[in-house]
Design a protein around this motif. Structure first.
Motif, PDB file in Angstrom:
ATOM      1  N   UNK A 243       5.290 -18.834  -0.857  1.00 51.75           N
ATOM      2  CA  UNK A 243       5.651 -18.326   0.450  1.00 51.75           C
ATOM      3  C   UNK A 243       4.215 -18.439   1.088  1.00 51.75           C
ATOM      4  N   UNK A 244       3.354 -17.636   0.516  1.00 50.71           N
ATOM      5  CA  UNK A 244       2.100 -16.708   0.585  1.00 50.71           C
ATOM      6  C   UNK A 244       1.646 -19.024   1.191  1.00 50.71           C
ATOM      7  N   UNK A 245       1.275 -19.779   0.225  1.00 54.55           N
ATOM      8  CA  UNK A 245       0.249 -20.786   0.337  1.00 54.55           C
ATOM      9  C   UNK A 245       1.398 -22.070   1.440  1.00 54.55           C
ATOM     10  N   UNK A 246       2.016 -21.449   2.209  1.00 49.66           N
ATOM     11  CA  UNK A 246       2.788 -22.431   2.858  1.00 49.66           C
ATOM     12  C   UNK A 246       2.684 -22.015   4.727  1.00 49.66           C
ATOM     13  N   UNK A 249      -0.265 -25.265   6.163  1.00 45.41           N
ATOM     14  CA  UNK A 249       0.665 -26.233   6.215  1.00 45.41           C
ATOM     15  C   UNK A 249       1.259 -25.953   7.414  1.00 45.41           C
ATOM     16  N   UNK A 250       2.136 -24.870   7.364  1.00 43.91           N
ATOM     17  CA  UNK A 250       3.041 -24.785   8.364  1.00 43.91           C
ATOM     18  C   UNK A 250       2.471 -24.409   9.927  1.00 43.91           C
ATOM     19  N   UNK A 251       1.270 -23.822   9.948  1.00 42.89           N
ATOM     20  CA  UNK A 251       0.782 -23.755  11.049  1.00 42.89           C
ATOM     21  C   UNK A 251       0.726 -24.189  12.737  1.00 42.89           C
ATOM     22  N   UNK A 252       0.711 -25.139  12.068  1.00 41.55           N
ATOM     23  CA  UNK A 252       0.682 -26.532  13.075  1.00 41.55           C
ATOM     24  C   UNK A 252       2.333 -26.387  13.526  1.00 41.55           C
ATOM     25  N   UNK A 253       3.543 -26.478  12.578  1.00 48.45           N
ATOM     26  CA  UNK A 253       4.799 -25.638  13.174  1.00 48.45           C
ATOM     27  C   UNK A 253       5.132 -24.858  14.110  1.00 48.45           C
ATOM     28  N   UNK A 254       4.540 -23.489  13.637  1.00 52.34           N
ATOM     29  CA  UNK A 254       4.333 -22.235  14.292  1.00 52.34           C
ATOM     30  C   UNK A 254       3.921 -22.234  15.769  1.00 52.34           C
ATOM     31  N   UNK A 255       3.054 -23.410  15.880  1.00 58.57           N
ATOM     32  CA  UNK A 255       2.333 -22.600  16.580  1.00 58.57           C
ATOM     33  C   UNK A 255       2.074 -23.697  17.975  1.00 58.57           C
ATOM     34  N   UNK A 256       3.519 -24.745  17.734  1.00 53.92           N
ATOM     35  CA  UNK A 256       3.777 -25.717  18.373  1.00 53.92           C
ATOM     36  C   UNK A 256       4.385 -26.180  19.692  1.00 53.92           C
ATOM     37  N   UNK A 288       9.148 -16.221  13.978  1.00 56.39           N
ATOM     38  CA  UNK A 288       8.590 -17.557  13.556  1.00 56.39           C
ATOM     39  C   UNK A 288       7.229 -18.442  13.398  1.00 56.39           C
ATOM     40  N   UNK A 289       6.511 -17.308  12.659  1.00 51.01           N
ATOM     41  CA  UNK A 289       5.843 -18.195  10.714  1.00 51.01           C
ATOM     42  C   UNK A 289       6.695 -18.578  10.357  1.00 51.01           C
ATOM     43  N   UNK A 290       7.751 -17.151   9.794  1.00 54.39           N
ATOM     44  CA  UNK A 290       8.315 -17.190   8.644  1.00 54.39           C
ATOM     45  C   UNK A 290       9.459 -18.401   8.882  1.00 54.39           C
ATOM     46  N   UNK A 291      10.027 -18.726  10.201  1.00 56.23           N
ATOM     47  CA  UNK A 291      10.717 -19.927  10.121  1.00 56.23           C
ATOM     48  C   UNK A 291       9.641 -21.474   9.847  1.00 56.23           C
ATOM     49  N   UNK A 292       8.745 -21.118  10.397  1.00 56.98           N
ATOM     50  CA  UNK A 292       7.986 -22.255  10.498  1.00 56.98           C
ATOM     51  C   UNK A 292       7.953 -22.871   8.936  1.00 56.98           C
ATOM     52  N   UNK A 293       7.340 -21.734   8.133  1.00 52.30           N
ATOM     53  CA  UNK A 293       7.192 -21.760   6.333  1.00 52.30           C
ATOM     54  C   UNK A 293       8.415 -22.876   6.058  1.00 52.30           C
ATOM     55  N   UNK A 294       9.324 -22.247   6.712  1.00 55.50           N
ATOM     56  CA  UNK A 294      10.670 -22.615   5.697  1.00 55.50           C
ATOM     57  C   UNK A 294      10.655 -24.056   6.250  1.00 55.50           C
ATOM     58  N   UNK A 295      11.192 -24.348   7.723  1.00 53.05           N
ATOM     59  CA  UNK A 295      11.236 -25.684   8.087  1.00 53.05           C
ATOM     60  C   UNK A 295      10.026 -26.550   7.382  1.00 53.05           C
ATOM     61  N   UNK A 296       8.733 -25.783   7.586  1.00 54.54           N
ATOM     62  CA  UNK A 296       8.232 -27.185   6.069  1.00 54.54           C
ATOM     63  C   UNK A 296       8.494 -27.321   4.950  1.00 54.54           C
ATOM     64  N   UNK A 297       8.570 -26.607   4.545  1.00 52.95           N
ATOM     65  CA  UNK A 297       9.123 -26.685   2.847  1.00 52.95           C
ATOM     66  C   UNK A 297      10.196 -27.132   2.942  1.00 52.95           C
ATOM     67  N   UNK A 298      11.194 -27.089   3.941  1.00 50.98           N
ATOM     68  CA  UNK A 298      12.808 -28.150   3.535  1.00 50.98           C
ATOM     69  C   UNK A 298      12.393 -29.650   3.602  1.00 50.98           C
ATOM     70  N   UNK A 299      11.333 -29.624   4.847  1.00 43.60           N
ATOM     71  CA  UNK A 299      10.958 -31.694   5.332  1.00 43.60           C
ATOM     72  C   UNK A 299       9.848 -31.837   4.097  1.00 43.60           C
TER      73      UNK A 299
END
Length: 437
Positions: A243-246, A249-256, A288-299
């Motif tokens: 989870x920490x490693x995400x 890569x998920x920062x781009x989704x969180x800041x979109x 927002x950061x938590x959901x972005x990490x989950x979405x990135x891993x799901x994608x």
């Protein structure tokens, strides 16, 4: 030549014989060939006609090249591909009789029989003589009918057969005796188990085994949980280190921004589920950061499921963290050996496992209710398949109106995880197929 049960180690140990149809005037029959190969213990048969023929491209021609090592020149010849199937019944040249029995079905061929010299024999399935385990042949020269049972042929081999034919006969008889002993032992063991446990207990054990087989590809399920989020724990999907490693890569989704999300939707740079959820990112920074990490891993999981053979260095994308790449290769791929190297590939069972983890992650994202139809379209699955996996995950499936503008506003299936969990039922055979008019 391709062998169905393995690779050929020593080609010089095989003897090949090709038989062709005598009717050279017929436009189809004149191209029919039967290839027979013999070893000390087994015969192989391949043919280029009938139901068991290999599906080769009729628009292509096949060639084989023979290299002369002395001159360095190669001669090219026309070739046909034969799939050689092992023939387990019969002894020695008896495999040839089985070929005539099961493949040619009464077509005349040129053969050399070990029982008597037959220059042109017409083999038939039966002439009404009552011989069901032998061969009936019409002798072309004499016009006479010869009917021989397997027992009679075995006696002829014992008396007049070559040493090779006698070894093959002995091997076949040993295999027959071994099969009879095994069948008797299995029958006796099954009867003892039924007497000891009873039919009802055995049926319950079988149903439990089916459930364990299905559960092998599902996330760990905590049936005694008091809250839906504890049934499938988030830590079982993503460990704290993963989870920490995400985060990066998920920062781009969180800041979109809204404009960037609209551009992603237009370019379809992510799967439909992720694109839809990006429109509803929380305003709170932590959520927002938590959901972005989950979405990135799901994608990433959905993209990963569409691969076939995985390259170990870059299985998904360059920005994928090393710990996530290792997780994907270890948990969601099967290993095979090809040309002396190890390859990771996504089998049907691994595709099922990925689907189960995607559904559980979507449940955590959407407060334990998710649109299964959107996930089905993203994963390229049939509806029946994803519903079977959802029911195995103990979800309640209901109908709901789909997201406007998506899939023509079709009726969607919702999966809900709620307590108490539905009773898990073992699959009861296959569905009946609808008759097509």
């Amino acid at each position: 030549v391709r062998f169905a049960n393995g690779r050929l180690r020593r080609a010089e140990s095989l003897r090949f014989t090709v038989y062709r149809n005598r009717d050279t005037a017929h436009p189809r029959k004149r191209h029919r060939r039967i290839l027979v190969s013999e070893t000390e213990r087994l015969c192989y048969v391949g043919h280029n006609f009938g139901s068991g023929v290999m599906k080769c491209n009729s628009l292509c021609r096949y060639f084989v090249g023979v290299l002369d090592k002395d001159s360095g020149e190669m001669e090219v010849y026309n070739a046909e591909i034969f799939n050689m199937q092992p023939l387990l019944s019969g002894a020695g040249d008896a495999c040839l009789r089985a070929v005539i029995f099961g493949v040619l079905q009464g077509k005349p061929v040129q053969v050399q029989h070990w029982l008597c010299a037959l220059e042109a024999a017409h083999f038939i399935r039966g002439c009404g003589c009552g011989v069901s385990d032998g061969v009936c042949a019409v002798l072309a020269a004499q016009g006479a009918l010869m009917c021989v049972s397997l027992a009679q042929m075995d006696l002829c081999i014992e008396t007049f057969g070559t040493s090779k034919q006698k070894r093959a006969l002995s091997s076949r008889r040993l295999n027959t005796v071994g099969s009879d002993i095994m069948s008797t032992a299995v029958t006796k063991a099954a009867a003892n188990i039924i007497d000891a446990k009873g039919v009802t207990a055995l049926m319950q054990d079988a149903a439990q085994d089916d459930m364990q087989t299905i559960s092998a590809f599902l996330p760990p399920c905590h049936e005694d949980a008091d809250r839906p989020e504890h049934v499938y724990k988030f830590e079982d999907i993503l460990s704290p280190a993963e989870y920490e490693a995400l985060r990066v890569p998920a920062a781009a989704l969180a800041s979109a921004t809204a404009e960037e999300i609209a551009k992603k939707v237009e370019e379809r740079s992510h799967c439909s589920f992720v694109l839809e959820e990006l429109k509803f990112l929380p305003t709170d920074e932590k959520s927002r950061d938590h959901k972005a990490r989950c979405l990135w891993f799901l994608d990433t999981l959905i993209r990963f499921s569409k691969e076939k053979v995985i390259k170990r260095k870059q299985p998904v994308s360059p920005e994928c963290p090393h710990i996530i790449r290792r997780k994907l290769l270890k948990n969601f791929t099967a290993v095979t050996y090809n040309n002396g190297s190890v390859q990771n590939f996504i089998s049907a069972s691994m595709k099922t496992k990925i689907t189960a983890y995607v559904i559980v992650l979507a449940l955590h994202i959407n407060k334990f209710q998710t649109d299964l139809t959107i996930l089905q379209n993203d994963l390229k699955l049939q509806e029946s398949r994803i519903l079977d996996i959802a029911k195995a995950l103990r979800l309640k499936v209901s109908k709901a109106k789909g997201v406007p503008g998506l899939d023509n506003d079709q009726s969607h299936k919702l999966g809900t995880l709620s307590l108490p969990l539905p009773v898990q039922k073992a699959p009861v055979g296959h569905r009946k197929r609808k008759k097509m008019n």
